[in-house]
Design an enzyme around this catalytic site. Structure first.
Site, PDB file in Angstrom:
ATOM      1  N   ALA A  49       0.860  -1.192   0.000  1.00 34.14           N
ATOM      2  CA  ALA A  49       0.000   0.000   0.000  1.00 34.14           C
ATOM      3  C   ALA A  49       0.894   1.238   0.000  1.00 34.14           C
ATOM      4  O   ALA A  49       0.761   2.135   0.831  1.00 34.14           O
ATOM      5  CB  ALA A  49      -0.952   0.000   1.191  1.00 34.14           C
ATOM      6  N   HIS A  81       3.024   4.633  -0.517  1.00 36.28           N
ATOM      7  CA  HIS A  81       2.686   6.045  -0.633  1.00 36.28           C
ATOM      8  C   HIS A  81       3.985   6.847  -0.784  1.00 36.28           C
ATOM      9  O   HIS A  81       5.083   6.268  -0.862  1.00 36.28           O
ATOM     10  CB  HIS A  81       1.877   6.513   0.574  1.00 36.28           C
ATOM     11  CG  HIS A  81       2.479   6.162   1.905  1.00 36.28           C
ATOM     12  ND1 HIS A  81       3.674   6.691   2.352  1.00 36.28           N
ATOM     13  CD2 HIS A  81       2.068   5.316   2.894  1.00 36.28           C
ATOM     14  CE1 HIS A  81       3.959   6.226   3.538  1.00 36.28           C
ATOM     15  NE2 HIS A  81       3.012   5.375   3.901  1.00 36.28           N
ATOM     16  N   HIS A 138       6.960   6.037   1.499  1.00 37.64           N
ATOM     17  CA  HIS A 138       7.758   4.884   1.067  1.00 37.64           C
ATOM     18  C   HIS A 138       8.684   5.272  -0.081  1.00 37.64           C
ATOM     19  O   HIS A 138       9.863   4.899  -0.107  1.00 37.64           O
ATOM     20  CB  HIS A 138       6.845   3.746   0.588  1.00 37.64           C
ATOM     21  CG  HIS A 138       6.021   3.119   1.657  1.00 37.64           C
ATOM     22  ND1 HIS A 138       4.645   3.145   1.644  1.00 37.64           N
ATOM     23  CD2 HIS A 138       6.362   2.425   2.768  1.00 37.64           C
ATOM     24  CE1 HIS A 138       4.179   2.502   2.688  1.00 37.64           C
ATOM     25  NE2 HIS A 138       5.200   2.057   3.394  1.00 37.64           N
ATOM     26  N   GLY A 172      11.326   4.880   8.152  1.00 35.93           N
ATOM     27  CA  GLY A 172      10.814   6.217   8.410  1.00 35.93           C
ATOM     28  C   GLY A 172      10.706   6.497   9.899  1.00 35.93           C
ATOM     29  O   GLY A 172      10.429   5.596  10.702  1.00 35.93           O
ATOM     30  N   GLU A 173      10.903   7.750  10.277  1.00 33.47           N
ATOM     31  CA  GLU A 173      10.841   8.132  11.684  1.00 33.47           C
ATOM     32  C   GLU A 173       9.413   8.235  12.210  1.00 33.47           C
ATOM     33  O   GLU A 173       9.230   8.449  13.417  1.00 33.47           O
ATOM     34  CB  GLU A 173      11.582   9.450  11.902  1.00 33.47           C
ATOM     35  CG  GLU A 173      13.086   9.319  11.773  1.00 33.47           C
ATOM     36  CD  GLU A 173      13.835  10.592  12.128  1.00 33.47           C
ATOM     37  OE1 GLU A 173      13.165  11.660  12.209  1.00 33.47           O
ATOM     38  OE2 GLU A 173      15.057  10.527  12.308  1.00 33.47           O
ATOM     39  N   SER A 196       0.690   7.284   5.963  1.00 34.40           N
ATOM     40  CA  SER A 196       0.616   5.907   6.431  1.00 34.40           C
ATOM     41  C   SER A 196      -0.280   5.129   5.479  1.00 34.40           C
ATOM     42  O   SER A 196      -1.235   5.688   4.914  1.00 34.40           O
ATOM     43  CB  SER A 196       0.032   5.848   7.847  1.00 34.40           C
ATOM     44  OG  SER A 196      -0.294   4.521   8.209  1.00 34.40           O
TER      45      SER A 196
END
Length: 282
Positions: A32, A34, A37, A149-150, A187
């Site tokens: 999924a 986005h 990513h 990712g943070e 997300s």
């Protein structure tokens, strides 16, 4: 662009890259995809000669079967998106059996207490599942660098500890949170939000920004109560937790100390959809 679903096929590619002394960047995802990513993958492409992206919805890190079933799966769309980004990306999209074999079990890890804070309190066993699947992927892919990712800052710290525990040589790279124009952290779960929820969800980030603004002058107890009040009468967003914690060990604090780095962490439900975010405070 090559897409592998079998462990043997990805192992063959990895063996060839290692023989050619090519550096490998790895971006683990649950699909999924986005823009967040894609930002991780773009950085991996800049810093490595070969890039492998995994697309795997890991069953062992979900706390409810309902959440696992409802997690968005968009493999065909993900592959199209990646092919536009670069035809050189190698995709590994295995089945659970290809990753775990016949026994889909989590390793019980001691992450030195990191696993018991925040997400760990509300999602018991979650980080054992994360650590286990990443151990499998790191052993299969043997990357030089792996990118996270943070937004999942606690997970990032857990992964760094995993590498230390397992004595792996992979370098873990943390990348900034990618946000919508509204401030909502990107997300895969955002795809499940309805329009009403999308309209109100920027409150999460605006709340964090206000905490950051006031962190130097207000007490921790004041900020905790203020955040709770922002969500108290909100019919769309229900606060699960808000914590100000030390970056070093992720333990929540009651008082600030000099020469210590802090972050604020938040988890909110929009209906049944759980959203998390965080911000550096100093």
């Amino acid at each position: 662009m090559r897409v592998h679903k079998k462990r043997l096929d990805i192992l063959t590619d990895v063996a060839a890259f290692n023989k050619q002394k090519k550096t490998i960047g790895f971006v683990p995802t649950m699909g999924a995809l986005h823009k967040g990513h894609l930002a991780l993958i773009e950085r991996a492409l800049e810093e490595n000669q070969k890039v492998i992206v995994s697309i795997f919805v890991n069953p062992t890190q979900f706390n409810t079967s309902e959440d696992l079933v409802n997690y968005p799966r968009t493999l065909d769309e993900d592959i199209k998106l990646l092919s536009v980004l670069s035809e050189e990306i190698i995709v590994f999209a295995p089945t659970p059996k290809e990753v775990y074999g016949d026994e889909m079990l989590s390793i019980k890890y001691d992450f030195k207490g990191l696993e018991h804070e925040m997400e760990g309190k509300f999602r018991p066993g979650h980080f054992d599942g994360v650590g286990t699947v990443l151990k499998h992927f790191f052993n299969i892919i043997t990357p030089n660098k792996a990118y996270f990712g943070e937004k999942d800052f606690q997970q990032l710290q857990i992964v760094k500890k995993l590498v230390e525990i397992e004595k792996m040589s992979v370098q873990i790279i943390g990348c900034p949170i990618y946000r919508e124009e509204s401030g909502l952290a990107l997300s895969s779960r955002n795809k499940r939000l309805n329009q009403r929820q999308l309209d109100i969800s920027p409150l999460i980030y605006s709340t964090l920004k206000q905490v950051k603004k006031e962190f130097g002058t207000k007490s921790v107890s004041y900020l905790n109560k203020w955040v709770s009040d922002q969500f108290k009468n909100n019919s769309e967003l229900q606060l699960e937790y808000f914590e100000i914690a030390k970056v070093s060990d992720l333990k929540s604090i009651k008082r600030k100390q000099k020469d210590t780095k802090y972050r604020a962490f938040i988890a909110v439900f929009a209906g049944e959809i759980r959203l998390i975010d965080n911000i550096a405070l100093n």
